[in-house]
Motif scaffolding. Sequence first.
Motif, PDB file in Angstrom:
ATOM      1  N   LEU A  39       0.821  -1.206   0.000  1.00  0.00           N
ATOM      2  CA  LEU A  39       0.000   0.000   0.000  1.00  0.00           C
ATOM      3  C   LEU A  39       0.863   1.268   0.000  1.00  0.00           C
ATOM      4  N   LYS A  40       0.393   2.274  -0.693  1.00  0.00           N
ATOM      5  CA  LYS A  40       1.094   3.547  -0.710  1.00  0.00           C
ATOM      6  C   LYS A  40       0.994   4.219   0.660  1.00  0.00           C
ATOM      7  N   GLN A  41       2.032   4.994   0.980  1.00  0.00           N
ATOM      8  CA  GLN A  41       2.066   5.653   2.279  1.00  0.00           C
ATOM      9  C   GLN A  41       0.902   6.621   2.441  1.00  0.00           C
ATOM     10  N   SER A  42       0.519   7.275   1.344  1.00  0.00           N
ATOM     11  CA  SER A  42      -0.603   8.215   1.415  1.00  0.00           C
ATOM     12  C   SER A  42      -1.905   7.488   1.743  1.00  0.00           C
ATOM     13  N   PHE A  43      -2.068   6.263   1.221  1.00  0.00           N
ATOM     14  CA  PHE A  43      -3.276   5.479   1.499  1.00  0.00           C
ATOM     15  C   PHE A  43      -3.276   5.007   2.953  1.00  0.00           C
ATOM     16  N   ILE A  44      -2.092   4.620   3.439  1.00  0.00           N
ATOM     17  CA  ILE A  44      -1.973   4.170   4.838  1.00  0.00           C
ATOM     18  C   ILE A  44      -2.363   5.306   5.783  1.00  0.00           C
ATOM     19  N   LYS A  45      -1.952   6.524   5.433  1.00  0.00           N
ATOM     20  CA  LYS A  45      -2.308   7.675   6.280  1.00  0.00           C
ATOM     21  C   LYS A  45      -3.820   7.884   6.304  1.00  0.00           C
ATOM     22  N   ARG A  46      -4.466   7.655   5.183  1.00  0.00           N
ATOM     23  CA  ARG A  46      -5.939   7.781   5.135  1.00  0.00           C
ATOM     24  C   ARG A  46      -6.598   6.687   5.991  1.00  0.00           C
ATOM     25  N   LEU A  47      -5.990   5.488   5.976  1.00  0.00           N
ATOM     26  CA  LEU A  47      -6.510   4.413   6.839  1.00  0.00           C
ATOM     27  C   LEU A  47      -6.317   4.760   8.311  1.00  0.00           C
ATOM     28  N   GLU A  48      -5.168   5.342   8.620  1.00  0.00           N
ATOM     29  CA  GLU A  48      -4.880   5.679  10.016  1.00  0.00           C
ATOM     30  C   GLU A  48      -5.853   6.708  10.569  1.00  0.00           C
ATOM     31  N   LYS A  49      -6.389   7.536   9.694  1.00  0.00           N
ATOM     32  CA  LYS A  49      -7.367   8.523  10.157  1.00  0.00           C
ATOM     33  C   LYS A  49      -8.641   7.859  10.675  1.00  0.00           C
ATOM     34  N   LEU A  50      -8.884   6.623  10.218  1.00  0.00           N
ATOM     35  CA  LEU A  50     -10.090   5.917  10.680  1.00  0.00           C
ATOM     36  C   LEU A  50     -10.013   5.582  12.160  1.00  0.00           C
ATOM     37  N   ASP A  51      -8.775   5.426  12.679  1.00  0.00           N
ATOM     38  CA  ASP A  51      -8.662   5.034  14.098  1.00  0.00           C
ATOM     39  C   ASP A  51      -9.073   6.157  15.037  1.00  0.00           C
ATOM     40  N   ARG A  52      -9.212   7.371  14.479  1.00  0.00           N
ATOM     41  CA  ARG A  52      -9.656   8.484  15.318  1.00  0.00           C
ATOM     42  C   ARG A  52     -11.173   8.644  15.281  1.00  0.00           C
ATOM     43  N   LYS A  53     -11.823   7.777  14.490  1.00  0.00           N
ATOM     44  CA  LYS A  53     -13.262   7.934  14.316  1.00  0.00           C
ATOM     45  C   LYS A  53     -14.020   7.457  15.551  1.00  0.00           C
ATOM     46  N   ARG A  54     -14.959   8.275  15.945  1.00  0.00           N
ATOM     47  CA  ARG A  54     -15.856   7.895  17.027  1.00  0.00           C
ATOM     48  C   ARG A  54     -17.188   8.556  16.717  1.00  0.00           C
ATOM     49  N   ASN A  59     -26.419   3.177  16.284  1.00  0.00           N
ATOM     50  CA  ASN A  59     -26.498   2.145  15.250  1.00  0.00           C
ATOM     51  C   ASN A  59     -25.227   1.301  15.212  1.00  0.00           C
ATOM     52  N   ILE A  60     -25.226   0.298  14.353  1.00  0.00           N
ATOM     53  CA  ILE A  60     -24.063  -0.577  14.211  1.00  0.00           C
ATOM     54  C   ILE A  60     -22.857   0.226  13.751  1.00  0.00           C
ATOM     55  N   ILE A  61     -23.070   1.097  12.764  1.00  0.00           N
ATOM     56  CA  ILE A  61     -22.022   1.953  12.238  1.00  0.00           C
ATOM     57  C   ILE A  61     -22.681   3.207  11.682  1.00  0.00           C
ATOM     58  N   SER A  62     -21.994   4.309  11.781  1.00  0.00           N
ATOM     59  CA  SER A  62     -22.559   5.543  11.221  1.00  0.00           C
ATOM     60  C   SER A  62     -22.506   5.475   9.695  1.00  0.00           C
ATOM     61  N   VAL A  63     -23.422   6.166   9.053  1.00  0.00           N
ATOM     62  CA  VAL A  63     -23.471   6.184   7.587  1.00  0.00           C
ATOM     63  C   VAL A  63     -22.182   6.778   7.025  1.00  0.00           C
ATOM     64  N   GLU A  64     -21.691   7.839   7.653  1.00  0.00           N
ATOM     65  CA  GLU A  64     -20.465   8.486   7.176  1.00  0.00           C
ATOM     66  C   GLU A  64     -19.287   7.523   7.189  1.00  0.00           C
ATOM     67  N   GLN A  87     -18.135   2.008  23.017  1.00  0.00           N
ATOM     68  CA  GLN A  87     -18.179   3.472  23.065  1.00  0.00           C
ATOM     69  C   GLN A  87     -18.166   4.040  21.651  1.00  0.00           C
ATOM     70  N   ASN A  88     -18.357   3.144  20.679  1.00  0.00           N
ATOM     71  CA  ASN A  88     -18.385   3.514  19.253  1.00  0.00           C
ATOM     72  C   ASN A  88     -17.057   4.085  18.765  1.00  0.00           C
ATOM     73  N   GLU A  89     -15.972   3.623  19.360  1.00  0.00           N
ATOM     74  CA  GLU A  89     -14.645   4.063  18.938  1.00  0.00           C
ATOM     75  C   GLU A  89     -13.965   2.933  18.174  1.00  0.00           C
ATOM     76  N   VAL A  90     -13.355   3.283  17.044  1.00  0.00           N
ATOM     77  CA  VAL A  90     -12.629   2.290  16.243  1.00  0.00           C
ATOM     78  C   VAL A  90     -11.342   1.909  16.967  1.00  0.00           C
ATOM     79  N   GLN A  91     -11.202   0.604  17.278  1.00  0.00           N
ATOM     80  CA  GLN A  91     -10.029   0.126  18.003  1.00  0.00           C
ATOM     81  C   GLN A  91      -9.006  -0.540  17.087  1.00  0.00           C
ATOM     82  N   TYR A  92      -9.438  -1.121  15.998  1.00  0.00           N
ATOM     83  CA  TYR A  92      -8.532  -1.744  15.036  1.00  0.00           C
ATOM     84  C   TYR A  92      -9.028  -1.451  13.618  1.00  0.00           C
ATOM     85  N   VAL A  93      -8.078  -1.204  12.721  1.00  0.00           N
ATOM     86  CA  VAL A  93      -8.365  -1.121  11.292  1.00  0.00           C
ATOM     87  C   VAL A  93      -7.595  -2.255  10.630  1.00  0.00           C
TER      88      VAL A  93
END
Length: 576
Positions: A39-54, A59-64, A87-93
């Motif tokens: 994976l490209k480093q830029s894509f990995i950074k976009r994935l890492e942003k998911l770990d801050r999602k809360r 619901n099971i997951i937010s639409v966004e 607590q609706n916090e992403v713990q693993y991607v």
Amino acid sequence: MTYCATTSIICIARKSVTTIIIIKKFRRDDILTGELKDLKQSFIKRLEKLDRKRFKTDNIISVELAKQVSALSKEVNRQIGLLIDRQNEVQYVIVGDNRSIFIPELKRFRLVPGKLRGLRLVHTHLYGEPINDDDITDLAMLRLDSLTAIYVDEAGLPKSMDTIYLLPPNIENKTYDYLDEKDVYNQNINFLEFIRELEKEIEDKTAALFQVSSGNNAILAGVFKSKTEAKMALEELKELARSAGLNVLDTVYQIRNKVDPKYLLGVGKLKDLAIKAYQIGADYIIFDNNLQPSQAKEISKIVELKIMDRTQLILDIFAKRAHTDEGKLKVELAQLKYIMPRLSVKDDSLSRLTGGIGGRGPGETKLEIDRRRIKDRIAFLNRKLKQISKVRYTQRKRRLQREIPTVSIVGYTNAGKTTLINSLTNSSIYADNLMFATLDTSSKRLRFPEEKEIIITDTVGFIRDLPEDLKDAFKSTLDELYDADLFLHVVDISNPEFRKQIESVNKILEELNLIDVEQILVFNKIDLLDEESLKELKNEFPKAIFISAINRKTFNELLNRIFYILFRQKVKNGSS
């Protein structure tokens, strides 16, 4: 002192000197996992942003978040999974391939028997493939709150979803069911409330159906060559578990000619066993077969419960029952010999093999010391036991010089040996309806008419396939047998497998070169048999003595036989 949140720098001003301390931000390094290599480093950074999602929705997951993970998954043409806590916090991607994901070891979320994990998995399916057996296995093995598949369309948007969840124990043995929730954009179920109610129902039904106790619940397992062998072995293992203070919830066995060299059971059967253990709230899985260190390591990768084998269970009972200094030294020696080859296994398996039941006793504080210190400790214990053995030898030598005959009570564990010596000598040695209730050798005097007396000795109970380390550790106890003029071979006649137990005892006596010592076969617990069965057994074993160790009125024939063999028969043999 000033703190700059954006740069994580603390500036400390002291007179004219300013000290700058750079603080490393806390980072959960294992939050992004999986197939990341190409994976490209830029894509990995976009994935890492998911770990801050809360998200704040129930619901099971937010639409966004569903849209974001679907778009990323489509872009890279791989499944992406999110493990989300309550607590609706992403713990693993998790990044997988185009058909699957591999869930990492969830060390930060300990599995509590009888409960759910507290994490739900939401992952993408790129080709409309339904939830499969691997998904169901992940749900059951990891005790996830739920598992959701989001079906991604050609535009990289979530099209629909399926969600499965674990069911409480039920008579149909059904493991999971589907939530009636298909529309990602219009979710109606309050998921968090649903999970809390589900977990409460699982706890209540598990406790009601399996009589689960706090922290001491076990499921028994083993590999055997026949159903008959499985039944006999698991019944005995159940009694051993009961003696160790465990509540046995269920038994599982596999019939095969050879054990699996990697997992003992086949890997499919092992997963089924783990799922069942989780479902019924077991804290331990106890194997009748002795585990090799490599097998313990591999099993611990699949099973998150404490695992134990038959040898360790027996060691635990010995640790619980040993009261004298000698007994404690023997137990510690046996434990260290058991632990020694397992110290080379650098993983969680040793910790899963210890702690609580299965890890108590004098040896438990030695688990963390290195191999050299263990070797030194083993050598020290051997020296101490040799000294004790010399004292015992001196005591036995004095008895022999006084020409007092010695009778040793032998027999399978829990046959009633200690109860018999208590009744014969009016003693109060601890006895219980448990396997290995007493370990320490006890010797008592028994007086006969005509100024005759004998020494009667109680020994540790025998058991089939006694581990070699235990034979060595308890050799000094068994040494008492070499001075015996007569054995009372006590048999629990109420046990359906008493014939096999007789064979096991005689086999051990043969291994000890003691099979030629004269013995009286004593069938105990006749009070538990009906008259017809007792009559048949008396015909089958005409030379045996039949008693109830709790009823002294049944002892006359036994005492007369002992007196005849030790005194009158000896006199006759001497005169002839």
